[in-house]
Design a protein around this motif. Sequence first.
Motif: not given
Length: 640
Positions: A599-612
């Motif tokens: 899942e993308n971070g909810k309350g923090e940006f994570k290196d692993t966030d998935i984006q197009p």
Amino acid sequence: MKKVTLLYILLFAISTAFAQPQKKSISRDLFGIFIEDLNYTADGGLYAEMVQNRSFEYSPSDIDLRVYYKKGQWHPFTAWEFLKTGNAIAKISLETEHPLNSNNRHYASIEIFTVGSKGAGLRNVGYHGMVIKAGEQYDFSVFLRTYQKGEAKIKLTEGDSILAETTINIDSAKWKKYEATLTSKKNSENASIEILFQQKGRVDMDMISLFPQKTYKNRKNGLRADLAQTLENLQPAFIRFPGGCLTHGDGINNIYRWKHTIGPVEQRIEDYNIWDYHQTMGLGFFEYFQLCEDIGAKPLPVLAAGVSCQNSARRRGDGQQAIPMEEMDEYVQDMLDLIEWANGDIRTTWGRKRAEAGHPEPFGLEYIGIGNEDHITPAFKERFSMIQRAIKEKYPEIKVVGTVGPNPDDKDWREGWAFARETKPELVDEHYYRPPQWFLDNLHRYDNYDRSEAKVYVGEYASRGNTLFNAIAEAAYLTSLERNGDVVSLTSYAPLFARIGDTQWNPDLIYFDKLHVYPTINYYVQKLFSNNSGDLYWSNIIVGAETVSCVQDSKTGDVILKFVNANDEPVNVTADLSSFRQMQKSASQIVLTGNKNMENGKGEFKDTDIQPVTSIIKVGKILTYEMPGNSLTVIRINKK
Ligand code: AHR
């Protein structure tokens, strides 16, 4: 060329030999958004007012007292603190005797006996501390009634530190609005606003307000710019508002009344929020319509069908309640007045009110929703029919959206559809919150819907999670909705927003806190479909997988391919693009993929966030593509 590719092209040639490409028109409005003031979406979210409980209208009866975390914290002075500096002696009280107006009944009154070193007054902490940016301007306003002339100091503070300060002279024994602009010297993520009176005696206060000047499109009484921008980036075809359950309300007295939400903010009629907080109505119908226009989306107001929410009347009654028939004429008139307000000439009664609010041009209302997933009872049917009849008599051009209950396949759904066959609204609103597998198992739901009946608005849906797999299941389903875009006209994921820490419903599309916006992977799926919609659907262009689509935008001629792979293993697909002439030789390719459990971070940006991820690719007449496991890919080929 590799052997595998050659083989693929050969297989493709054989398989397409008997299936000729065919095109059909589909809805241009397929991808929209659903806004409901749930999870602090409006007050404390999109609505940029920084003062919480600005008009002292919070009441313990707003909330379900069983909501433990709010018990004892919800009252007319919630978010306020009584300030006495130095040895000031003063008292504060809540009054109702001579209010600002009859819609705004409560106000605060301070009586100062000894002024002290810096006076006495009130401090508001906003929604868990205000975010203030250095050098930016903030508009302060307040209504005061004073019994002696004097001064009030207005300060932005963080702890003991003063970020900005100004003084207003107060001089009126009648309610009067005072305004000031504050410019902060420093950034703060935890600021408060203070109003401190500098003389003995009594002062009454109401509508203590603070707005950033930098709202979305710099509008007064405007919206939080970062949140509204996140919506603009979706390029939604329409915006549904104001709900959801909020629209049909917690008993008939809580049904959303659009007329209570327009005009000067201090005259709007506040109410409790069915989701256990409070509605200031600061984000009212004018602001919703304005947002639609600013974003380039069609407005889709959905109002109650004369009955309240069946399952949320836990404090005010018991199940679905109906407006008494003797009051229905007035209710129906409210609906007609809404259409006149939105579309009428400025010489009409309601068109003039719109013009007076600053919008002489019509808003171009095309759709109106009657009811929200109501139980299909005799009371509902009688009232829905009255409203629909009145609208169609006076405004035959308005498309009415009916409702078929809260589920995709139950008694209300069946009875709702049977009722729609009698009453013939242009569309009906279907809702479903289901696990991801349900979406994958229902890819053919609409293939056999009767095209001569009401069109479908999938008004609320979600796959109950924010992992990549949830988002991919939704994407797979959306390819089936594009394929059925001749019967499914509108769709909107729900709910849209959630303020972290103030959330009543999960999952949501976009999370936020006071500083940041956190789009989910589901958001990116919505964005990719909405930004790449078409009004022509082409079949027999792509082979190799079921969850694919090819649409074309007839205005630009652009061709858009969408490939969804909900499997863990890669899958090969091939598209025959020879039906399209004069296309560019290169195309943009956007891929959304990753670990399916992420899942993308909810309350923090994570290196692993998935984006197009976007790249440019070469395209010819035949396009072969290996879809990564758990992925959505959009390829857009522009016309020359
Ligand atoms: O989207 C959240 C809620 O789900 C809506 O308010 C309601 O219509 C549905 O039950």
